[in-house]
Each structure stands twice: as structure tokens, then as C-alpha cells.
Design a protein around this motif. Structure first.
Motif, PDB file in Angstrom:
ATOM      1  N   ILE A 206      39.269 131.057   7.119  1.00 37.87           N
ATOM      2  CA  ILE A 206      39.423 132.713   6.526  1.00 37.87           C
ATOM      3  C   ILE A 206      40.404 132.924   5.556  1.00 37.87           C
ATOM      4  O   ILE A 206      40.536 133.244   5.420  1.00 37.87           O
ATOM      5  CB  ILE A 206      39.458 133.399   8.253  1.00 37.87           C
ATOM      6  N   THR A 207      41.352 131.297   6.058  1.00 36.66           N
ATOM      7  CA  THR A 207      42.536 131.044   4.652  1.00 36.66           C
ATOM      8  C   THR A 207      41.756 130.669   3.203  1.00 36.66           C
ATOM      9  O   THR A 207      42.198 131.170   2.972  1.00 36.66           O
ATOM     10  CB  THR A 207      43.048 129.949   5.567  1.00 36.66           C
ATOM     11  N   ALA A 208      40.767 129.894   3.726  1.00 35.42           N
ATOM     12  CA  ALA A 208      39.878 130.158   2.292  1.00 35.42           C
ATOM     13  C   ALA A 208      39.715 131.628   1.545  1.00 35.42           C
ATOM     14  O   ALA A 208      39.973 131.089   0.325  1.00 35.42           O
ATOM     15  CB  ALA A 208      38.605 129.046   2.384  1.00 35.42           C
ATOM     16  N   VAL A 209      39.048 132.249   2.899  1.00 37.31           N
ATOM     17  CA  VAL A 209      38.725 133.130   1.804  1.00 37.31           C
ATOM     18  C   VAL A 209      39.561 134.093   1.327  1.00 37.31           C
ATOM     19  O   VAL A 209      39.306 135.083   0.289  1.00 37.31           O
ATOM     20  CB  VAL A 209      37.737 134.029   3.124  1.00 37.31           C
ATOM     21  N   MET A 210      40.548 133.744   2.412  1.00 41.38           N
ATOM     22  CA  MET A 210      41.921 134.896   1.670  1.00 41.38           C
ATOM     23  C   MET A 210      42.715 134.472   0.780  1.00 41.38           C
ATOM     24  O   MET A 210      43.549 135.146  -0.606  1.00 41.38           O
ATOM     25  CB  MET A 210      43.158 134.753   2.381  1.00 41.38           C
ATOM     26  N   PHE A 211      42.214 133.573  -0.135  1.00 40.56           N
ATOM     27  CA  PHE A 211      42.564 132.468  -1.577  1.00 40.56           C
ATOM     28  C   PHE A 211      42.081 131.968  -2.814  1.00 40.56           C
ATOM     29  O   PHE A 211      42.258 131.636  -3.279  1.00 40.56           O
ATOM     30  CB  PHE A 211      44.117 131.722  -0.892  1.00 40.56           C
ATOM     31  N   SER A 212      40.999 133.154  -1.871  1.00 40.74           N
ATOM     32  CA  SER A 212      40.304 132.608  -3.059  1.00 40.74           C
ATOM     33  C   SER A 212      39.679 133.750  -4.113  1.00 40.74           C
ATOM     34  O   SER A 212      39.866 134.992  -4.328  1.00 40.74           O
ATOM     35  CB  SER A 212      37.970 132.535  -2.371  1.00 40.74           C
ATOM     36  N   ALA A 213      39.557 132.840  -5.108  1.00 44.45           N
ATOM     37  CA  ALA A 213      39.867 133.536  -6.239  1.00 44.45           C
ATOM     38  C   ALA A 213      38.277 135.092  -6.797  1.00 44.45           C
ATOM     39  O   ALA A 213      37.890 135.230  -6.928  1.00 44.45           O
ATOM     40  CB  ALA A 213      39.588 133.642  -8.025  1.00 44.45           C
ATOM     41  N   ASP A 214      37.027 133.979  -6.335  1.00 39.79           N
ATOM     42  CA  ASP A 214      35.870 134.696  -5.966  1.00 39.79           C
ATOM     43  C   ASP A 214      35.513 136.005  -4.441  1.00 39.79           C
ATOM     44  O   ASP A 214      33.906 136.712  -5.289  1.00 39.79           O
ATOM     45  CB  ASP A 214      34.916 133.218  -6.428  1.00 39.79           C
ATOM     46  N   HIS A 215      36.314 135.581  -3.954  1.00 40.12           N
ATOM     47  CA  HIS A 215      35.221 136.249  -2.851  1.00 40.12           C
ATOM     48  C   HIS A 215      36.699 137.019  -1.807  1.00 40.12           C
ATOM     49  O   HIS A 215      38.049 136.639  -2.443  1.00 40.12           O
ATOM     50  CB  HIS A 215      34.578 135.560  -1.761  1.00 40.12           C
ATOM     51  N   GLN A 216      36.736 138.300  -1.790  1.00 46.62           N
ATOM     52  CA  GLN A 216      37.896 138.997  -1.159  1.00 46.62           C
ATOM     53  C   GLN A 216      37.291 139.218   0.599  1.00 46.62           C
ATOM     54  O   GLN A 216      36.304 139.531   1.106  1.00 46.62           O
ATOM     55  CB  GLN A 216      38.203 140.511  -1.971  1.00 46.62           C
ATOM     56  N   LEU A 217      38.735 139.771   1.086  1.00 45.37           N
ATOM     57  CA  LEU A 217      38.685 139.103   3.008  1.00 45.37           C
ATOM     58  C   LEU A 217      37.935 140.543   3.041  1.00 45.37           C
ATOM     59  O   LEU A 217      38.488 141.898   2.623  1.00 45.37           O
ATOM     60  CB  LEU A 217      39.859 138.604   3.334  1.00 45.37           C
ATOM     61  N   MET A 218      36.686 140.807   3.579  1.00 45.32           N
ATOM     62  CA  MET A 218      36.380 141.934   3.824  1.00 45.32           C
ATOM     63  C   MET A 218      35.763 143.173   2.646  1.00 45.32           C
ATOM     64  O   MET A 218      36.008 144.076   2.602  1.00 45.32           O
ATOM     65  CB  MET A 218      36.852 142.672   4.813  1.00 45.32           C
ATOM     66  N   GLY A 219      35.720 142.656   1.637  1.00 43.28           N
ATOM     67  CA  GLY A 219      35.412 142.541  -0.062  1.00 43.28           C
ATOM     68  C   GLY A 219      35.738 144.336   0.173  1.00 43.28           C
ATOM     69  O   GLY A 219      37.413 144.983   0.051  1.00 43.28           O
ATOM     70  N   ASP A 220      34.904 145.447  -0.397  1.00 40.02           N
ATOM     71  CA  ASP A 220      34.924 146.499  -0.893  1.00 40.02           C
ATOM     72  C   ASP A 220      35.029 147.299   0.026  1.00 40.02           C
ATOM     73  O   ASP A 220      34.450 148.932  -0.051  1.00 40.02           O
ATOM     74  CB  ASP A 220      34.514 146.871  -2.578  1.00 40.02           C
ATOM     75  N   PHE A 221      34.760 147.382   1.234  1.00 39.33           N
ATOM     76  CA  PHE A 221      34.238 148.256   2.721  1.00 39.33           C
ATOM     77  C   PHE A 221      35.723 148.940   3.031  1.00 39.33           C
ATOM     78  O   PHE A 221      36.646 148.637   2.758  1.00 39.33           O
ATOM     79  CB  PHE A 221      34.050 147.686   4.139  1.00 39.33           C
ATOM     80  N   VAL A 222      35.437 150.459   3.103  1.00 36.08           N
ATOM     81  CA  VAL A 222      36.827 151.203   3.389  1.00 36.08           C
ATOM     82  C   VAL A 222      36.604 151.378   4.978  1.00 36.08           C
ATOM     83  O   VAL A 222      35.816 151.661   5.717  1.00 36.08           O
ATOM     84  CB  VAL A 222      36.310 152.533   2.241  1.00 36.08           C
ATOM     85  N   PRO A 223      37.650 152.289   5.423  1.00 34.86           N
ATOM     86  CA  PRO A 223      37.584 152.631   6.413  1.00 34.86           C
ATOM     87  C   PRO A 223      36.566 153.459   7.122  1.00 34.86           C
ATOM     88  O   PRO A 223      35.950 153.782   8.461  1.00 34.86           O
ATOM     89  CB  PRO A 223      39.033 153.925   7.011  1.00 34.86           C
ATOM     90  N   SER A 224      35.930 154.341   6.339  1.00 31.31           N
ATOM     91  CA  SER A 224      34.712 154.769   7.015  1.00 31.31           C
ATOM     92  C   SER A 224      33.460 154.212   7.001  1.00 31.31           C
ATOM     93  O   SER A 224      32.596 154.753   7.580  1.00 31.31           O
ATOM     94  CB  SER A 224      34.700 156.330   5.926  1.00 31.31           C
ATOM     95  N   ASP A 225      33.335 153.031   7.176  1.00 29.28           N
ATOM     96  CA  ASP A 225      32.268 152.304   7.413  1.00 29.28           C
ATOM     97  C   ASP A 225      32.622 151.838   8.253  1.00 29.28           C
ATOM     98  O   ASP A 225      31.025 150.939   9.186  1.00 29.28           O
ATOM     99  CB  ASP A 225      32.084 150.667   6.119  1.00 29.28           C
ATOM    100  N   MET A 226      33.126 151.290   9.445  1.00 32.15           N
ATOM    101  CA  MET A 226      33.941 151.188  10.680  1.00 32.15           C
ATOM    102  C   MET A 226      32.854 151.497  11.706  1.00 32.15           C
ATOM    103  O   MET A 226      32.767 150.827  12.315  1.00 32.15           O
ATOM    104  CB  MET A 226      35.200 151.370  10.755  1.00 32.15           C
ATOM    105  N   LEU A 227      32.861 152.355  10.790  1.00 32.40           N
ATOM    106  CA  LEU A 227      31.431 153.506  12.003  1.00 32.40           C
ATOM    107  C   LEU A 227      29.997 153.543  11.532  1.00 32.40           C
ATOM    108  O   LEU A 227      29.112 154.454  12.000  1.00 32.40           O
ATOM    109  CB  LEU A 227      32.002 154.621  12.649  1.00 32.40           C
ATOM    110  N   THR A 228      29.465 153.297   9.910  1.00 31.67           N
ATOM    111  CA  THR A 228      28.767 153.136   9.796  1.00 31.67           C
ATOM    112  C   THR A 228      27.269 152.240  10.075  1.00 31.67           C
ATOM    113  O   THR A 228      27.848 151.017  10.329  1.00 31.67           O
ATOM    114  CB  THR A 228      28.624 153.271   8.384  1.00 31.67           C
ATOM    115  N   ASN A 229      26.048 152.393  10.663  1.00 34.12           N
ATOM    116  CA  ASN A 229      25.191 151.376  10.065  1.00 34.12           C
ATOM    117  C   ASN A 229      24.366 151.444   8.906  1.00 34.12           C
ATOM    118  O   ASN A 229      23.770 151.948   8.241  1.00 34.12           O
ATOM    119  CB  ASN A 229      23.857 151.881  10.868  1.00 34.12           C
ATOM    120  N   MET A 230      24.452 150.357   8.091  1.00 36.26           N
ATOM    121  CA  MET A 230      24.574 149.860   7.147  1.00 36.26           C
ATOM    122  C   MET A 230      23.244 148.321   6.899  1.00 36.26           C
ATOM    123  O   MET A 230      23.072 147.910   6.037  1.00 36.26           O
ATOM    124  CB  MET A 230      26.116 148.970   6.530  1.00 36.26           C
TER     125      MET A 230
END
Length: 484
Positions: A206-230
Motif C-alpha cells: 500500500i506504501t508503494a501505491v502511495m508513492f507510485s508515479a503510475d498509480h494513484q491510491l483509490m484512483g479517480d473514485f469520488v464519495p458518491s461511488d461508495m454506495l454505487t454498484n459498479m
């Protein structure tokens, strides 16, 4: 990123606040001697320190479930993380605490005996059969999964070519040894080290993701996605998510494992840390892998493509090597492989103890252990030839049904002891509705009924179960030799 760390903070807060409340309702007795001291036999009843017991408990319960389950659950989007947090605090950790502490109070008894003691003999006979079936499924799942992962690791990173059956044979050989030797010789000695590796691996990824230049922790997800079936495969969130993510939220397999450490715990005051705390630890692992799956692939469509290409094992492989390189990837990947192996052997060990308890056969002599263990391994070896996907689906349902039975057992105990039963009965009702709806609606495992009808039947079944356990059994006195 904020959402992920908020979930972690809620789990940790749940341990200190709700865990303390559950412990208060149960009512520990620090002066009461535990089975580790009163029944010490040098084989299964062996006193061990609180830290060691905690790490062994964590390794015992954390198979591939808190990794594979959350990866598959991540296909629903961040809503999976909501279930992990809520389920872990209010259902899973409560379930684990009572499965462990009721075993402590009943001489280290296995789950069928505990169920029978508080729900009656018919429930005991059902659980004896069902627990053995579940543990065999667990043992097979936790042979097949690590064998496949190790085969892939060796064949992809060396000139060696190893067959999956060879790896299955090696793991089975280890299981035989670990199942019959005294608990402190292998499990108590090496599993704390494996537990430390597991924690290091999870934090490292999880630390590697946090400091990765190619990956963002939790990406572009927004709060409204938290209760959405995707889910890109159009799988319904209700009730499938609550079956898909078992370990990490609530798992009946844990009820079969907690008595192992109930036989080794030195004081009742250690119960919250060992049982409730280990489940919170598993919940954190589940959150990490759910977040990794969503973050490394960026969206659920890319994650679904990876799963379709090689299952959750491929997701683990790609994320481990993609984030940590070859050397770090091998260490992280081996940390994941260790999980199912350390749970598979204790699954067979639990099976041996349940059968020994049922047949009243002492396990001090090694020949008695072999007499019971041998048929279990023969059946398990046969089942490894069955398609992994089929075994996994039945394991998921059997797992949650066992958890539900344990929650109703805790409810009966609390009601009969005139204590606050709602901490167990509410999650018991919810899980009853989940498994009833799932088996009625599922076309692959159940009856393929419409969702509306299945859900209605699930709610009615939960209500009837609550009436019977709370209103009928809960009015009875505790067994004469039982402590409130």
C-alpha cells in the motif's frame, strides 16, 4: 486516499470502542483459569504468550479469503470497502470474539459442541457434519490456490518447470505433518514470523501505491461511488457482495479456528486482543487488497479484464511485481502464498479435533491423531481434482452459513444469560437474510427464484429464526455447569 485511511481509522476505532463494549457485555473473569492451564497436554492445550497467540490466530484465519474475496468484491467498486468496515466491526469481530471466548468458557470446545450447548443437540449434530464439510472445502481451497500461485511464480521467474500436482503434493505433505505434531512445534514457533511477514507485505504494497508515479491510491473514485454498484458483469450487490467478501468482513471459518487458540490463551483478559483484534487485523488486510485492486488497475473494467485473464491470483501477481519489482514482488507474493498454507493446515487440524471430540478419542498419542487425520487427507486429496471455481462457490456459501449459526449461538448464550443479545442477534438476522436470499436466488448453487421473492423469504426466515432463538431458546436457563 482519504477514503482509504478513513476506513482504516474506523476499523482501529472499532477495536477500541465497540470491541471494549462487546467485551463488557460478555463479562471477562481474569481470575478464572483458562483451558490452556487446566487441561495442558503438550499437544493441543499449550499456554502461549498473548502476542504469539494473536499472530497465530491472525495467520489461522487469514487465508486467501481476505485477499481473493476483496479483489473479487472490488469489482463492485468502493462499496466493497463499506461492507468490510461495517461487517468487520459489528459482525465479524463480534462473531470471532464469541466463538473464541465461549470456547474458553467451555474447556476449549470446538464449534459444534458450543453450538449444541446453547442451541440444542439437533444443532450440534448439524454443525458436526457441516463444520467438517466446510473445513474440508477450506483445506482443498487452501491447497489448490497456493499450489497454483507457487507454480506460476516458479515457472515465470526461473528455468524450472514445475507441475501444479507436484506442488499440491508438497503442500499436502506439509499439512499432514503440521496437523499431527504438537501445536507449539510448528504453528506456535513459525507462524508469528509469518504473521510479521504478512503485515510487512501488506504495508509495503500500500506504501508503494502511495508513492507510485503510475498509480494513484483509490484512483479517480469520488464519495458518491461508495454506495454505487459498479460491477461490469451486472452482478447484483445484494446479496452477492456479502457472500463474495467473507474473510475480512465475517467468516464462519474463523469459528472453527478460534478454539485452537482458546486452548492456548493464558487469561480471559487477552480475548479482545486475540479474537476481536485479529479480525480487525484481517479487515485491514482486506481493505488494503481491495484498495490495491482498484488503484493498480485504475477502474473496475480493467480489474475485471485481469480477473478474467487469470483470476484473483493474477491480480496478486501483477500488483506485487508491478509495484515492488522482481525482488520485492517475490517477497510480497510469497507473503500472500503463506496465508492459505497457514490456514489450510489448521483447517485439517480443526477437523481432527472436532472428530476427536465427537468420538471422545484422546489425541495425546500420535497414533490416534493419525487414525482420524488419514481419512480427512484422502478425501481432501480427491477433492483437489474438482474444478476450483466450483469448490470456491460452495465454500463461500458454507462459510457464511457457519458464521450465521455461530452468531445465533452467541445470541442464545447472551439471551439465556440475560445479557444484551442485540450485539449478536442483529448481525445474525442480517446474515440469515443474506444466505437465504442468496441460495434461493442463485441459479448456479440454488433455486434461481426471482430476487424479490428470494429477498422476502430471506427477511421472513430471519424473523422466524430470531423469534425461535430469542423468544424460545433464549427463555431457557443456561446449562447447569455453564457460567454467565
Amino acid at each position: 486516499m482519504l477514503w482509504f485511511f478513513s476506513c482504516i481509522a474506523l476499523l482501529i476505532g472499532g477495536y477500541f470502542i465497540y470491541g471494549a463494549f462487546v467485551e463488557k457485555v460478555f463479562g471477562i473473569k481474569e481470575e478464572r483459569k483458562t483451558p490452556a492451564l487446566t487441561r495442558a497436554d503438550g499437544v493441543d492445550y499449550v499456554p502461549m504468550s498473548k502476542g504469539r497467540v494473536y499472530l497465530v490466530q491472525l495467520l489461522n484465519i487469514a487465508g486467501v479469503g481476505p485477499i481473493f474475496g476483496p479483489i473479487m468484491g472490488a469489482l463492485y467498486g468502493p462499496a466493497a470497502m463499506v461492507w468490510i468496515v461495517v461487517g468487520c466491526i459489528f459482525a465479524g469481530a463480534t462473531h470471532d470474539y464469541f466463538s473464541g471466548m465461549l470456547s474458553v468458557r467451555n474447556g476449549g470446545a470446538s464449534v459444534p459442541s458450543i453450538v449444541g450447548r446453547y442451541l440444542g443437540k439437533p444443532a450440534k449434530h448439524f454443525m458436526n457434519l457441516f463444520a467438517i464439510v466446510l473445513l474440508l472445502l477450506v483445506g482443498v481451497v487452501f491447497v489448490s490456490a497456493p499450489a497454483s500461485m507457487l507454480t506460476n511464480l516458479i515457472n515465470s521467474n526461473s528455468d524450472l518447470v514445475v507441475g501444479s500436482l507436484t506442488m499440491v503434493g508438497i503442500i499436502f505433505t506439509y499439512y499432514v505433518v503440521a496437523t499431527i505434531v504438537p501445536v507449539d512445534k510448528i504453528i506456535g514457533r513459525f507462524y508469528p514470523l509469518f504473521g510479521a511477514l504478512l503485515i510487512f507485505m501488506s504495508v509495503g504494497l500500500i506504501t508503494a501505491v502511495m508513492f507510485s508515479a503510475d498509480h494513484q491510491l483509490m484512483g479517480d473514485f469520488v464519495p458518491s461511488d461508495m454506495l454505487t454498484n459498479m460491477n461490469p458483469n451486472d452482478m447484483p450487490l445484494w446479496p452477492a457482495l456479502f457472500i463474495t467478501i467473507a474473510c475480512g468482513a465475517i467468516s464462519g471459518f474463523h469459528a472453527t479456528q478460534s478454539p485452537l487458540m482458546a486452548r492456548c490463551m493464558e487469561n480471559e483478559k487477552n480475548g479482545r486482543f486475540v479474537f476481536y483484534g485479529a479480525m480487525i487485523g484481517e479487515g485491514i488486510i482486506a481493505l488494503i487488497w481491495c484498495a490495491l485492486a482498484l488503484s493498480y488497475f485504475g477502474n473496475v473494467d480493467a480489474l475485471a479484464a485481469a480477473v478474467a485473464d487469470g483470476g484473483p491470483g493474477k491480480v496478486v501477481y501483477d500488483a506485487s511485481f508491478g509495484l515492488l519489482g522482481v525482488a520485492g514482488g517475490i517477497i510480497a507474493f510469497l507473503g500472500v502464498v503463506i496465508l492459505p498454507i497457514t490456514s489450510g493446515d489448521t483447517a485439517f487440524r480443526s477437523s481432527r479435533l472436532i472428530l476427536a471430540e465427537y468420538f471422545s478419542m484422546s489425541q495425546v498419542k500420535i497414533v490416534n491423531r493419525l487414525i482420524i487425520a488419514a481419512p480427512l487427507f484422502i478425501i481432501g486429496a480427491i477433492l483437489t481434482q474438482v474444478d476450483f471455481g466450483i469448490i470456491w462457490r460452495y465454500f463461500g456459501f458454507a462459510n457464511q452459513l457457519t458464521a450465521t449459526m455461530m452468531l445465533w449461538t452467541a445470541t442464545a448464550y447472551l439471551a439465556r444469560a440475560d445479557k444484551l443479545h442485540w450485539i449478536a442477534s442483529v448481525p445474525a438476522m442480517f446474515m440469515t437474510a443474506v444466505i437465504t436470499t442468496f441460495i434461493l436466488n442463485s441459479a448456479k448453487l440454488g433455486f434461481g427464484l426471482p430476487m424479490e421473492l428470494s429477498t422476502a423469504c430471506g427477511v421472513v426466515t430471519a424473523a422466524v429464526a430470531a423469534w425461535f432463538v430469542i423468544g424460545v431458546i433464549g427463555k431457557q436457563e443456561l446449562p447447569a455447569d455453564a457460567e454467565a
